[in-house]
Design a protein around this motif. Structure first.
Motif, mmCIF file in Angstrom:
data_model
loop_
_atom_site.group_PDB
_atom_site.id
_atom_site.type_symbol
_atom_site.label_atom_id
_atom_site.label_comp_id
_atom_site.label_asym_id
_atom_site.label_seq_id
_atom_site.Cartn_x
_atom_site.Cartn_y
_atom_site.Cartn_z
ATOM 1 N N ASN A 118 -6.379 12.060 -6.747
ATOM 2 C CA ASN A 118 -5.681 11.384 -5.660
ATOM 3 C C ASN A 118 -5.734 9.873 -5.878
ATOM 4 O OD1 ASN A 118 -4.474 10.741 -3.267
ATOM 5 N ND2 ASN A 118 -6.262 11.162 -1.998
ATOM 6 N N ASN A 129 -4.543 7.620 -3.934
ATOM 7 C CA ASN A 129 -4.587 6.939 -2.637
ATOM 8 C C ASN A 129 -6.018 6.832 -2.143
ATOM 9 O OD1 ASN A 129 -1.701 6.839 -2.462
ATOM 10 N ND2 ASN A 129 -1.764 9.009 -1.998
ATOM 11 N N ARG A 130 -6.216 6.011 -1.157
ATOM 12 C CA ARG A 130 -7.551 5.847 -0.597
ATOM 13 C C ARG A 130 -7.864 6.900 0.451
ATOM 14 N NH1 ARG A 130 -7.565 -0.716 0.038
ATOM 15 N NH2 ARG A 130 -7.344 -1.110 -2.170
ATOM 16 N N ASP A 131 -6.839 7.531 0.987
ATOM 17 C CA ASP A 131 -7.055 8.558 1.999
ATOM 18 C C ASP A 131 -7.508 9.860 1.356
ATOM 19 O OD1 ASP A 131 -6.298 6.823 3.988
ATOM 20 O OD2 ASP A 131 -4.202 7.470 3.982
ATOM 21 N N PHE A 139 0.835 -1.199 0.000
ATOM 22 C CA PHE A 139 0.000 0.000 0.000
ATOM 23 C C PHE A 139 0.869 1.249 0.000
ATOM 24 C CE2 PHE A 139 -2.272 -3.334 2.360
ATOM 25 C CZ PHE A 139 -3.311 -3.519 1.496
ATOM 26 N N LYS A 140 1.812 1.285 -0.930
ATOM 27 C CA LYS A 140 2.745 2.404 -1.001
ATOM 28 C C LYS A 140 1.992 3.693 -1.333
ATOM 29 C CE LYS A 140 6.225 1.250 -3.335
ATOM 30 N NZ LYS A 140 7.225 0.959 -4.339
ATOM 31 N N PRO A 141 2.129 4.736 -0.506
ATOM 32 C CA PRO A 141 1.451 6.000 -0.819
ATOM 33 C C PRO A 141 1.988 6.579 -2.136
ATOM 34 C CG PRO A 141 2.385 6.041 1.409
ATOM 35 C CD PRO A 141 2.860 4.798 0.749
ATOM 36 N N LYS A 142 1.075 7.049 -2.971
ATOM 37 C CA LYS A 142 1.452 7.605 -4.267
ATOM 38 C C LYS A 142 1.205 9.112 -4.265
ATOM 39 C CE LYS A 142 0.169 3.332 -6.467
ATOM 40 N NZ LYS A 142 -0.938 2.607 -5.914
ATOM 41 N N ASP A 143 1.991 9.829 -5.052
ATOM 42 C CA ASP A 143 1.826 11.270 -5.166
ATOM 43 C C ASP A 143 0.549 11.587 -5.928
ATOM 44 O OD1 ASP A 143 4.211 11.747 -3.859
ATOM 45 O OD2 ASP A 143 5.371 11.773 -5.718
#
Length: 105
Positions: free
Chosen positions: A76, A78-80, A40-44
């Motif tokens: 975005n 990411n899920r956040d 789950f690597k955070p992506k830009d």
């Protein structure tokens, strides 16, 4: 009445098992963190400029006056939730700052 002889090996066995359990839990926690950042690597965020407009532009007596409109799409991956804070824009000429403006939401 006969009391069995208690040795110190019972206490050392308990201490050793607690140490082994603690080391196991530390390795387990480290493994979970590594798996989280690998899977789950955070992506830009992806930022794309859709349009740039100068609705008004005038030059008079060596003074430049213009209005600058920029339409931007931010997605975005990411899920956040993505939070945008106020930004700024700086105009530079020959690596020297010429103008500065705050961009409000």
């Amino acid at each position: 009445m006969y009391e069995p002889h208690r040795s110190k090996t019972g206490r050392t066995t308990n201490l050793a098992s607690c140490i082994v359990a603690t080391v196991f839990l530390l390795f387990l926690a480290a493994g979970i963190v590594v798996v989280y950042f690998l899977l789950f690597k955070p992506k830009d965020p992806k930022i794309a400029v859709d349009a740039v407009q100068f609705p008004t532009f005038s030059v008079a007596n060596g003074t430049v006056d213009f209005t600058f409109l920029q339409y931007v799409t931010v997605s975005n991956p990411n899920r956040d939730a993505f939070t945008h804070y106020d930004s700024s824009l700086q105009l530079a000429y020959s690596d020297a700052p010429v103008g500065f403006i705050f961009i409000l939401q």
